[in-house]
Design a protein around this motif. Structure first.
Motif, PDB file in Angstrom:
ATOM      1  N   ILE A 100       0.644  -1.174   0.040  1.00  0.00           N
ATOM      2  CA  ILE A 100       0.118   0.078   0.099  1.00  0.00           C
ATOM      3  C   ILE A 100       0.963   1.509   0.154  1.00  0.00           C
ATOM      4  CG2 ILE A 100      -1.872   1.432   1.247  1.00  0.00           C
ATOM      5  CD1 ILE A 100      -2.818  -1.273   2.225  1.00  0.00           C
ATOM      6  N   ASN A 101       2.042   1.157   0.819  1.00  0.00           N
ATOM      7  CA  ASN A 101       3.043   2.392   0.946  1.00  0.00           C
ATOM      8  C   ASN A 101       4.130   2.464   0.097  1.00  0.00           C
ATOM      9  OD1 ASN A 101       1.534   3.860   3.436  1.00  0.00           O
ATOM     10  ND2 ASN A 101       1.513   1.695   3.798  1.00  0.00           N
ATOM     11  N   VAL A 102       3.904   1.537  -1.059  1.00  0.00           N
ATOM     12  CA  VAL A 102       5.286   1.253  -1.951  1.00  0.00           C
ATOM     13  C   VAL A 102       6.017   2.644  -2.344  1.00  0.00           C
ATOM     14  CG1 VAL A 102       3.914   1.133  -4.120  1.00  0.00           C
ATOM     15  CG2 VAL A 102       6.257  -0.100  -3.675  1.00  0.00           C
ATOM     16  N   GLU A 103       5.301   3.517  -2.650  1.00  0.00           N
ATOM     17  CA  GLU A 103       5.767   4.992  -3.140  1.00  0.00           C
ATOM     18  C   GLU A 103       6.865   5.371  -1.948  1.00  0.00           C
ATOM     19  OE1 GLU A 103       4.526   9.173  -4.508  1.00  0.00           O
ATOM     20  OE2 GLU A 103       2.949   7.707  -4.399  1.00  0.00           O
ATOM     21  N   HIS A 104       6.231   5.596  -0.752  1.00  0.00           N
ATOM     22  CA  HIS A 104       6.761   6.045   0.224  1.00  0.00           C
ATOM     23  C   HIS A 104       8.105   5.098   0.751  1.00  0.00           C
ATOM     24  CE1 HIS A 104       3.627   8.610   1.028  1.00  0.00           C
ATOM     25  NE2 HIS A 104       2.940   7.927   1.098  1.00  0.00           N
ATOM     26  N   VAL A 105       8.033   3.789   0.547  1.00  0.00           N
ATOM     27  CA  VAL A 105       8.951   2.934   0.610  1.00  0.00           C
ATOM     28  C   VAL A 105      10.395   3.187  -0.377  1.00  0.00           C
ATOM     29  CG1 VAL A 105       9.861   0.607   0.716  1.00  0.00           C
ATOM     30  CG2 VAL A 105       7.478   0.944   1.882  1.00  0.00           C
ATOM     31  N   PHE A 106      10.054   3.330  -1.464  1.00  0.00           N
ATOM     32  CA  PHE A 106      11.178   3.600  -2.327  1.00  0.00           C
ATOM     33  C   PHE A 106      11.753   4.885  -2.097  1.00  0.00           C
ATOM     34  CE2 PHE A 106       9.192   0.152  -5.300  1.00  0.00           C
ATOM     35  CZ  PHE A 106      10.118  -0.538  -5.216  1.00  0.00           C
ATOM     36  N   LYS A 107      10.932   5.786  -1.811  1.00  0.00           N
ATOM     37  CA  LYS A 107      11.526   7.256  -1.311  1.00  0.00           C
ATOM     38  C   LYS A 107      12.285   7.393  -0.402  1.00  0.00           C
ATOM     39  CE  LYS A 107       7.554  10.126  -3.567  1.00  0.00           C
ATOM     40  NZ  LYS A 107       6.744  10.991  -3.314  1.00  0.00           N
ATOM     41  N   ILE A 108      11.847   6.636   0.670  1.00  0.00           N
ATOM     42  CA  ILE A 108      12.918   6.363   1.939  1.00  0.00           C
ATOM     43  C   ILE A 108      14.043   5.621   1.569  1.00  0.00           C
ATOM     44  CG2 ILE A 108      12.969   5.019   4.257  1.00  0.00           C
ATOM     45  CD1 ILE A 108       9.875   5.553   4.474  1.00  0.00           C
ATOM     46  N   PHE A 143      14.694   4.948  -8.265  1.00  0.00           N
ATOM     47  CA  PHE A 143      13.951   4.753  -7.229  1.00  0.00           C
ATOM     48  C   PHE A 143      12.621   5.807  -7.619  1.00  0.00           C
ATOM     49  CE2 PHE A 143      17.734   3.440  -4.974  1.00  0.00           C
ATOM     50  CZ  PHE A 143      17.296   2.551  -4.195  1.00  0.00           C
ATOM     51  N   SER A 144      12.628   6.662  -8.102  1.00  0.00           N
ATOM     52  CA  SER A 144      11.524   7.619  -8.482  1.00  0.00           C
ATOM     53  C   SER A 144      10.666   6.895  -9.520  1.00  0.00           C
ATOM     54  CB  SER A 144      12.083   9.070  -9.077  1.00  0.00           C
ATOM     55  OG  SER A 144      12.853   9.611  -8.038  1.00  0.00           O
ATOM     56  N   ILE A 145      11.237   6.223 -10.543  1.00  0.00           N
ATOM     57  CA  ILE A 145      10.673   5.369 -11.454  1.00  0.00           C
ATOM     58  C   ILE A 145       9.848   4.085 -10.705  1.00  0.00           C
ATOM     59  CG2 ILE A 145      10.725   3.963 -13.474  1.00  0.00           C
ATOM     60  CD1 ILE A 145      13.347   5.352 -14.399  1.00  0.00           C
ATOM     61  N   TYR A 146      10.690   3.542  -9.908  1.00  0.00           N
ATOM     62  CA  TYR A 146      10.039   2.415  -8.907  1.00  0.00           C
ATOM     63  C   TYR A 146       8.833   3.024  -8.176  1.00  0.00           C
ATOM     64  CZ  TYR A 146      14.159  -0.207 -10.394  1.00  0.00           C
ATOM     65  OH  TYR A 146      15.379  -0.745 -10.784  1.00  0.00           O
ATOM     66  N   ALA A 147       9.117   4.105  -7.690  1.00  0.00           N
ATOM     67  CA  ALA A 147       8.015   4.664  -6.521  1.00  0.00           C
ATOM     68  C   ALA A 147       6.591   5.005  -7.734  1.00  0.00           C
ATOM     69  CB  ALA A 147       8.540   5.764  -6.079  1.00  0.00           C
ATOM     70  N   ALA A 148       6.884   5.303  -8.728  1.00  0.00           N
ATOM     71  CA  ALA A 148       5.681   5.693  -9.728  1.00  0.00           C
ATOM     72  C   ALA A 148       4.943   4.371 -10.305  1.00  0.00           C
ATOM     73  CB  ALA A 148       6.099   6.419 -10.817  1.00  0.00           C
TER      74      ALA A 148
END
Length: 442
Positions: A355-363, A393-398
Motif C-alpha cells: 500500500i505504501n510502496v511509493e513512500h518505501v522507495f522514497k525512503i 527509485f523515482s521510477i519504481y515509486a511511480a
C-alpha cells in the motif's frame, strides 16, 4: 440408542485427546523460551514472516509493472475479444452484445498498415492506422484512461483529421497542425496502393504505457476508413468485458449464438509478449520461494533437536498412555503455530509495504543517498559535487502496486505449509526412539 451413545462417547474421546495434545504442545512452547531450540524456532518464524512479506510486496509491484502494459494493450489495441462477423449478423450481434451482462463496451473499427510521410520534413515511419468512431474517446472510459493526450485533443470528427502516437510524431517531426501523408496503405484499392493525396492534419498526439502503441498507432474516423481502405475492408468489433478473465466463457456463449462469426481472445494477441511477462513473474516468484526452502530446513533441524532434547518427556508421556500419533501431533502443532505466526506477521507487513510502496522507495532513495554521502565525505570529499539521488527509485515509486487476492492467499498458505511439512518430516525421528531404552538410561 446404543449406536448414538457409542458415537457420543467417541466424539468426547476425540475432543479430549485434541485438548490434551494442544495443552502439551503449548506447555512445550512456554518451556522452550531459552536455548538453541528456542532461538532457532524464533528465527524460523522471522524467516517465514520475511519470506511472506517479501513475496507479497514483490508480486504486487510486479503486477503493477506488468498490468500497465497489459491494460494499455487490451484497452487500446487488442480489446478483450475481437469479432469478425458476417454482414447479415452484424446488427443483431452488436445489439446482442450491448445487452449482455459480461460486455462493458463494443466498438467497430477498421485497421490497415501503412507508411506515413511528413509533408514538410520528408521523414517516413511505418504506422498502423486504426479507424474508430469519432466519439470513442468520450464513450469508452478505458480507452480514454490508457490513452493520454499530451498535445492537442482526440478530435477525429473530420475525415482528414488524425491522432498519432508520441514516438510516431517524434519520428515524423510532426506537431499538432502538421500535415502527414499515407504514402502506402495496405488494403486500399489496387490503383491507389501508393498515393500522394491521402493527406491528414494532426489534431492530437497521445502517450500510452506501451511503447509499440506510441511508435506505430494512428487513429482516424470510420468515414476516412471507408474512403481510403478500399471496398474489401471489413469492420472488426472490439469487445471489452467486465472481467477480462471471463473471455473463454463469453467466447463459448458467443460461438453458440453466432456460429458463423469468428471470435478471438486477447490471449491470442501479443502471445509472445504475454508469455514473456508470465515467465518473468514465475521465475521471480520461484527465486523468492527459495526463502521458504531455507526456512523449512531450519524448522526441520529445530524440530529434530527439540525431539532429541524432549526424549525424556516423550518417554514419560508414552508411559502414561500417549499414543504415537498423539506424540507426533504435539510437534506438528508446534510447527504449524510457528508457520502461522510468521505468516500472519508477514501478511500484515507485506500488505502495508504494498500500500505504501511509493513512500518505501522514497525512503530507500534517501537512505542510499545518505550512505553514499557519508562514504564519499570520508574517502573522497572532492566528489560530493557529483553526488545525486538514484533516479531509478523515482521510477519504481511511480509504479502502482496491485495486489491479487488469489496470490496473497497462495503465499500465506505456502508460508504455513512450509513449516507444517518440515515438522511432519522431523517428527519421523520419533520412530527411532525406543521408550524403554530412554527410561532405562534415566
Amino acid at each position: 440408542m446404543e449406536f448414538a451413545n457409542g458415537q457420543g462417547c467417541l466424539m468426547n474421546s476425540v475432543s479430549s485427546s485434541i485438548k490434551w495434545v494442544y495443552y502439551v504442545s503449548q506447555r512445550f512452547n512456554k518451556i522452550d523460551t531459552k536455548g538453541r531450540t528456542a532461538i532457532t524456532s524464533k528465527l524460523a518464524s522471522i524467516g517465514i514472516a520475511f519470506g511472506v512479506m517479501a513475496l507479497i510486496a514483490v508480486m504486487s509491484v510486479m503486477n503493477g509493472f506488468q498490468m500497465e502494459f497489459i491494460d494499455a494493450i487490451m484497452e487500446i489495441s487488442s480489446y478483450h475479444v475481437q469479432v469478425d462477423a458476417d454482414s447479415d449478423d452484424r446488427l443483431f450481434m452488436e445489439s446482442w452484445c450491448r445487452i449482455h451482462p459480461l460486455v462493458r463496451s463494443i466498438t467497430p473499427f477498421y485497421e490497415a498498415q501503412g507508411l506515413m510521410v511528413d509533408s514538410y520534413s520528408g521523414m517516413q515511419a511505418a504506422s498502423l492506422l486504426r479507424a474508430v468512431p469519432d466519439d470513442v474517446y468520450r464513450t469508452d472510459k478505458g480507452f480514454s484512461k490508457e490513452l493520454e493526450m499530451v498535445s492537442g485533443s482526440f478530435d477525429i470528427e473530420n475525415d482528414d483529421s488524425i491522432v498519432i502516437g508520441y514516438d510516431l510524431a517524434s519520428s515524423l517531426h510532426a506537431t499538432v497542425g502538421s500535415s502527414v501523408n499515407l504514402l502506402a496503405l495496405s488494403g486500399a484499392n489496387e490503383d491507389s496502393l501508393f498515393s500522394q493525396n491521402r493527406k491528414f492534419i494532426v489534431t492530437g498526439i497521445f502517450f500510452a504505457n506501451y511503447q509499440d502503441i506510441n511508435s506505430a498507432y494512428a487513429f482516424v474516423n470510420l468515414d476516412a476508413a471507408k474512403k481510403n481502405f478500399g471496398s474489401k475492408a471489413k469492420p472488426i468489433f472490439g469487445i471489452k468485458l467486465v472481467d477480462s478473465d471471463k473471455d473463454a466463457a463469453f467466447i463459448a456463449e458467443f460461438a453458440a449464438q453466432f456460429p458463423s462469426a469468428k471470435s478471438e481472445s486477447w490471449r491470442m494477441y501479443n502471445r509472445s509478449f504475454f508469455g514473456a511477462l508470465r515467465v518473468e513473474k514465475n521465475v521471480l516468484m520461484l527465486l523468492v520461494f527459495l526463502i521458504f526452502v531455507v526456512v523449512g530446513v531450519n524448522i526441520y533441524n529445530s524440530m529434530r533437536r527439540m525431539i532429541y532434547e524432549r526424549r525424556q518427556d516423550i518417554a514419560v508421556l508414552s508411559a502414561l498412555g500417549a499414543t504415537r500419533i498423539e506424540l507426533k501431533v504435539i510437534f506438528i502443532i508446534k510447527g504449524f503455530l510457528t508457520g502461522l505466526k510468521g505468516s500472519v506477521v508477514g501478511l500484515v507487513l507485506g500488505i502495508f509495504l504494498s500500500i505504501n510502496v511509493e513512500h518505501v522507495f522514497k525512503i530507500l532513495s534517501k537512505l542510499q543517498y545518505c550512505l553514499q554521502y557519508v562514504f564519499i565525505t570520508l574517502f573522497s570529499p572532492d566528489s560530493l559535487n557529483y553526488l545525486q539521488e538514484n533516479p531509478m527509485f523515482s521510477i519504481y515509486a511511480a509504479i502502482p502496486a496491485r495486489m491479487k487476492f488469489s496470490e496473497i492467499v497462495l503465499i500465506f498458505t505456502f508460508g504455513i505449509l512450509a513449516s507444517l511439512f518440515s515438522s511432519m518430516a522431523a517428527e519421523r525421528q520419533l520412530q527411532k526412539l525406543t521408550i524403554s531404552e530412554v527410561l532405562h538410561d534415566e
